[in-house]
Design a protein around this motif. Structure first.
Motif, PDB file in Angstrom:
ATOM      1  N   ARG A  90      19.685  74.631  49.154  1.00 54.86           N
ATOM      2  CA  ARG A  90      18.858  73.445  48.932  1.00 54.86           C
ATOM      3  C   ARG A  90      19.513  72.184  49.483  1.00 54.86           C
ATOM      4  NH1 ARG A  90      18.034  74.371  42.584  1.00 54.86           N
ATOM      5  NH2 ARG A  90      20.157  75.140  42.923  1.00 54.86           N
ATOM      6  N   PRO A  91      18.719  71.256  50.027  1.00 54.40           N
ATOM      7  CA  PRO A  91      19.288  69.968  50.450  1.00 54.40           C
ATOM      8  C   PRO A  91      19.855  69.217  49.251  1.00 54.40           C
ATOM      9  CG  PRO A  91      17.085  70.280  51.346  1.00 54.40           C
ATOM     10  CD  PRO A  91      17.282  71.344  50.320  1.00 54.40           C
ATOM     11  N   VAL A  92      20.849  68.391  49.517  1.00 59.11           N
ATOM     12  CA  VAL A  92      21.510  67.625  48.464  1.00 59.11           C
ATOM     13  C   VAL A  92      21.505  66.152  48.853  1.00 59.11           C
ATOM     14  CG1 VAL A  92      23.651  67.253  47.186  1.00 59.11           C
ATOM     15  CG2 VAL A  92      22.983  69.574  47.846  1.00 59.11           C
ATOM     16  N   ALA A  93      21.066  65.298  47.935  1.00 64.08           N
ATOM     17  CA  ALA A  93      21.089  63.859  48.175  1.00 64.08           C
ATOM     18  C   ALA A  93      22.518  63.338  48.033  1.00 64.08           C
ATOM     19  CB  ALA A  93      20.176  63.149  47.180  1.00 64.08           C
ATOM     20  N   VAL A  94      22.967  62.620  49.074  1.00 62.54           N
ATOM     21  CA  VAL A  94      24.325  62.075  49.093  1.00 62.54           C
ATOM     22  C   VAL A  94      24.230  60.553  49.198  1.00 62.54           C
ATOM     23  CG1 VAL A  94      26.538  62.046  50.274  1.00 62.54           C
ATOM     24  CG2 VAL A  94      25.179  64.153  50.215  1.00 62.54           C
ATOM     25  N   VAL A  95      24.730  59.864  48.211  1.00 57.76           N
ATOM     26  CA  VAL A  95      24.789  58.407  48.247  1.00 57.76           C
ATOM     27  C   VAL A  95      26.022  57.978  49.027  1.00 57.76           C
ATOM     28  CG1 VAL A  95      25.020  56.307  46.854  1.00 57.76           C
ATOM     29  CG2 VAL A  95      23.576  58.199  46.046  1.00 57.76           C
ATOM     30  N   TRP A  96      25.851  57.007  49.921  1.00 54.58           N
ATOM     31  CA  TRP A  96      26.997  56.464  50.649  1.00 54.58           C
ATOM     32  C   TRP A  96      27.062  54.965  50.476  1.00 54.58           C
ATOM     33  CZ3 TRP A  96      25.849  52.856  54.399  1.00 54.58           C
ATOM     34  CH2 TRP A  96      24.541  52.868  54.910  1.00 54.58           C
ATOM     35  N   VAL A 108      28.380  46.109  51.263  1.00 60.14           N
ATOM     36  CA  VAL A 108      27.593  45.462  52.312  1.00 60.14           C
ATOM     37  C   VAL A 108      26.530  46.393  52.897  1.00 60.14           C
ATOM     38  CG1 VAL A 108      29.409  43.830  52.894  1.00 60.14           C
ATOM     39  CG2 VAL A 108      29.324  46.037  54.071  1.00 60.14           C
ATOM     40  N   ARG A 109      26.719  47.691  52.814  1.00 59.08           N
ATOM     41  CA  ARG A 109      25.730  48.648  53.288  1.00 59.08           C
ATOM     42  C   ARG A 109      25.768  49.861  52.361  1.00 59.08           C
ATOM     43  NH1 ARG A 109      24.477  44.858  55.632  1.00 59.08           N
ATOM     44  NH2 ARG A 109      24.017  44.520  57.856  1.00 59.08           N
ATOM     45  N   SER A 110      24.594  50.452  52.120  1.00 60.63           N
ATOM     46  CA  SER A 110      24.527  51.650  51.284  1.00 60.63           C
ATOM     47  C   SER A 110      23.221  52.369  51.571  1.00 60.63           C
ATOM     48  CB  SER A 110      24.623  51.294  49.797  1.00 60.63           C
ATOM     49  OG  SER A 110      23.535  50.483  49.406  1.00 60.63           O
ATOM     50  N   VAL A 125      26.632  59.415  58.923  1.00 63.17           N
ATOM     51  CA  VAL A 125      25.903  58.164  58.730  1.00 63.17           C
ATOM     52  C   VAL A 125      26.392  57.171  59.777  1.00 63.17           C
ATOM     53  CG1 VAL A 125      25.263  56.324  57.147  1.00 63.17           C
ATOM     54  CG2 VAL A 125      25.783  58.617  56.256  1.00 63.17           C
ATOM     55  N   ASP A 126      25.492  56.722  60.634  1.00 64.24           N
ATOM     56  CA  ASP A 126      25.813  55.700  61.634  1.00 64.24           C
ATOM     57  C   ASP A 126      25.539  54.344  60.993  1.00 64.24           C
ATOM     58  OD1 ASP A 126      26.336  54.263  63.889  1.00 64.24           O
ATOM     59  OD2 ASP A 126      24.877  55.278  65.168  1.00 64.24           O
ATOM     60  N   ILE A 141      28.923  59.684  47.090  1.00 60.91           N
ATOM     61  CA  ILE A 141      28.711  60.055  45.689  1.00 60.91           C
ATOM     62  C   ILE A 141      27.657  61.147  45.625  1.00 60.91           C
ATOM     63  CG2 ILE A 141      28.051  59.243  43.388  1.00 60.91           C
ATOM     64  CD1 ILE A 141      28.821  56.400  44.341  1.00 60.91           C
ATOM     65  N   VAL A 142      27.968  62.222  44.938  1.00 67.27           N
ATOM     66  CA  VAL A 142      27.023  63.319  44.718  1.00 67.27           C
ATOM     67  C   VAL A 142      27.077  63.684  43.247  1.00 67.27           C
ATOM     68  CG1 VAL A 142      26.428  65.710  45.227  1.00 67.27           C
ATOM     69  CG2 VAL A 142      27.260  64.234  47.048  1.00 67.27           C
ATOM     70  N   GLY A 143      25.957  63.520  42.558  1.00 66.22           N
ATOM     71  CA  GLY A 143      25.946  63.831  41.136  1.00 66.22           C
ATOM     72  C   GLY A 143      27.013  63.040  40.420  1.00 66.22           C
ATOM     73  N   GLY A 144      27.868  63.734  39.717  1.00 65.40           N
ATOM     74  CA  GLY A 144      28.937  63.054  39.000  1.00 65.40           C
ATOM     75  C   GLY A 144      30.231  62.969  39.770  1.00 65.40           C
TER      76      GLY A 144
END
Length: 536
Positions: A90-96, A108-110, A125-126, A141-144
């Motif tokens: 499954r795809p996983v959402a990754v916060v940057w 400044v960017r996320s 991520v470019d 950041i992924v989950g916890g």
């Protein structure tokens, strides 16, 4: 044992095992160049549950800095040596996040990217809209789970006045032959950028005992890489090293490919042992796909089947322009069957090339622009002649530019014709340090010195080494243009300003044990406008 250009090519000519892919889907994806996972995602299919195991076991990285942008990278792999890193399908959402401070008080960017199985759950991520010549910090950041914090730096603006900069370059890091002592030293120093000039992995199996590492690995890792899954696994194995992770985390990297990312001494679509061409193209596609998944590079460097765009430029204000070359994909086959040979009709053929015609034109056209004080060729292997025949006659490696004499004459002669002020070549591949003065034609005593070359040794390939081996002593004796040699492991740190270039050859006393130390073996200086090499 790893091979350098001084080893006889095709030694033993081992029988190649039948080419098989581990999964048909993986081979198909690699060959077509499709990149599923680039773009939007159906939210209903995204993994939103907290991952049980820490997913950042391969670390983080940044790379390909521009004045307003940098690529940040990670790959989710809670079990790095398992297929797909132990992730499900499954795809996983990754916060940057990118911030101006390491505590992320000034973000400044996320954003959010999706790590997908088709790309081994890697994330590129470019990050755009950044300010020139500034340090930034980034994390995922992924989950916890929160990744380590990385530090990166953008390039200066194109015409910005840059009083000085420091960078490092490295190559050849056979995992089973040594610990990454040099990277531990590199991570402790300030570098604006790091260049990796090839052989990030080796296709060879690591051996049942993992050589000096003595680390158990799955049986698949003892075999030569052929399939996409095997290349992915090899990158994962190398990236588990904490010193390599630390070096990636402190500066942006600019990376290219040499031979072992695919196969020893390959040349365009021609394999080392003349495997069927269609079979080798599939292998190249597998290798390039895995390389892209594990490197902090832009989508422009995503492979298109058995091809990838590697040569590109990086401008550091008015001080330095780096021309990153590709001397593997477009070269003619090695002359005279490869290995160490006297100059021969093949190596001297005026129509042969190590860069290919398009890249050669791109390079020469760029040199004519004279956009910076120092013009750098960052590439795989030595341009300078390296004669290993004691006494009369020549014996030179066919895999270096010695095997492509016409390319050397066209590039070095072309730089002189275009009035390049300071031409510097940085390279690797040789598993030894060699500093040379560059001439377009080493057969002509009147051929002028037109540039300087610093070849860096390996990070670990070749094990501990020594100050000079027999070949090194011959190189010094037979090549008056060679001004420095060393046969230990390490890397090169360069400090450059408007008046001089200082190359600090950092060498490890040992890499076969984990507690080696790194010291400066020699600091070599080139003055602005004068390509001669001097020791400090």
């Amino acid at each position: 044992m790893t091979r350098s250009p001084f080893d006889q090519a095709n030694a033993g000519n081992p029988t190649r095992r039948k080419f098989l892919t581990a999964t048909g889907m993986a081979a198909g994806l690699a060959f077509t160049g499709a990149l599923p996972g680039i773009g939007t995602s159906n939210a209903s299919t995204v993994e939103v549950n907290r991952l049980r195991d820490y997913p950042f076991a391969l670390g983080i990285a940044s790379g390909d800095p521009l004045p307003d942008a940098v690529v940040i990278w990670t790959r989710l792999a809670p079990k790095p040596l398992d297929p797909f890193g132990g992730m499900n399908d499954r795809p996983v959402a990754v916060v940057w996040q990118v911030a101006e401070d390491d505590r992320f008080r000034r973000i400044v960017r996320s954003g959010v990217e999706f790590a997908r199985r088709e790309s081994s759950h890697s994330v590129h991520v470019d990050v755009r809209g950044l300010r020139p010549w500034r340090h930034y910090y980034y994390r995922f950041i992924v989950g916890g789970h929160i990744s380590p914090v990385g530090r990166t730096r953008t390039a200066p603006a194109p015409r910005q006045s840059v009083p000085g900069m420091a960078f490092a370059f490295a190559s050849c890091q056979a995992w089973w032959e040594g610990f990454y002592t040099a990277y531990r030293d590199m991570a402790r120093k300030e570098h604006d950028v790091v260049f990796h000039l090839g052989d990030y992995i080796y296709e060879y199996g690591v051996g049942a005992d993992s050589g000096v590492r003595q680390q158990p690995v799955p049986v698949d890792f003892t075999r030569e890489t052929m399939t996409l899954d095997e290349y992915r696994g090899r990158y994962a194995l190398y990236k588990t090293d904490p010193d390599l992770q630390a070096a990636h985390a402190v500066a942006p990297w600019i990376v290219t490919v040499d031979d072992h990312e695919v196969e020893n001494n390959w040349a365009g679509p021609i394999s080392e042992n003349n495997a069927p061409r269609n079979e080798f193209l599939v292998r190249m596609a597998n290798a390039f796909r895995a390389w892209y998944e594990h490197m902090p590079v832009r989508i422009a460097q995503a492979p298109n089947g058995p091809g990838v765009q590697l040569y590109r430029r990086f401008q550091y204000g008015d001080l330095i322009r780096f021309n990153l070359l590709d001397t593997r994909q477009y070269r003619d086959d090695q002359a005279a069957g490869d290995g160490m040979k006297p100059p021969n009709p093949g190596s001297l053929d005026p129509n042969r090339t190590i860069t290919g015609a398009a890249q050669e034109k791109w390079l020469l056209d760029g040199l004519a622009e004279k956009s910076a004080r120092w013009e750098v060729l960052a590439h795989q292997t030595a341009i300078a002649q390296l004669d290993l025949q004691r006494g009369q006659g020549l014996l030179v490696p066919m895999d270096t530019w010695d095997g492509y004499d016409a390319s050397r004459k066209r590039i070095l002669g072309g730089a002189r014709e275009r009035g390049v002020r300071n031409l510097v070549s940085i390279a690797g591949d040789l598993h030894r340090s060699v500093a040379s003065e560059l001439r377009p034609d080493y057969a002509d005593a009147s051929s002028p010195v037109v540039g300087t070359e610093f070849v860096g040794t390996s990070i670990s390939s070749g094990r501990d080494g020594m100050d000079h081996d027999a070949d090194g002593l011959t190189i010094l004796a037979e090549n008056p243009h060679v001004k420095f040699h060393n046969f230990q492991r390490g890397y090169v740190r360069c400090e450059v300003n408007a008046t001089q270039w200082v190359a600090d050859y950092r060498v490890a006393d040992r890499v076969t044990v984990p507690n080696g130390t790194v010291t400066s073996r020699s600091r070599l200086v080139v003055e602005d406008g004068n390509p001669a090499i001097h020791a400090t």
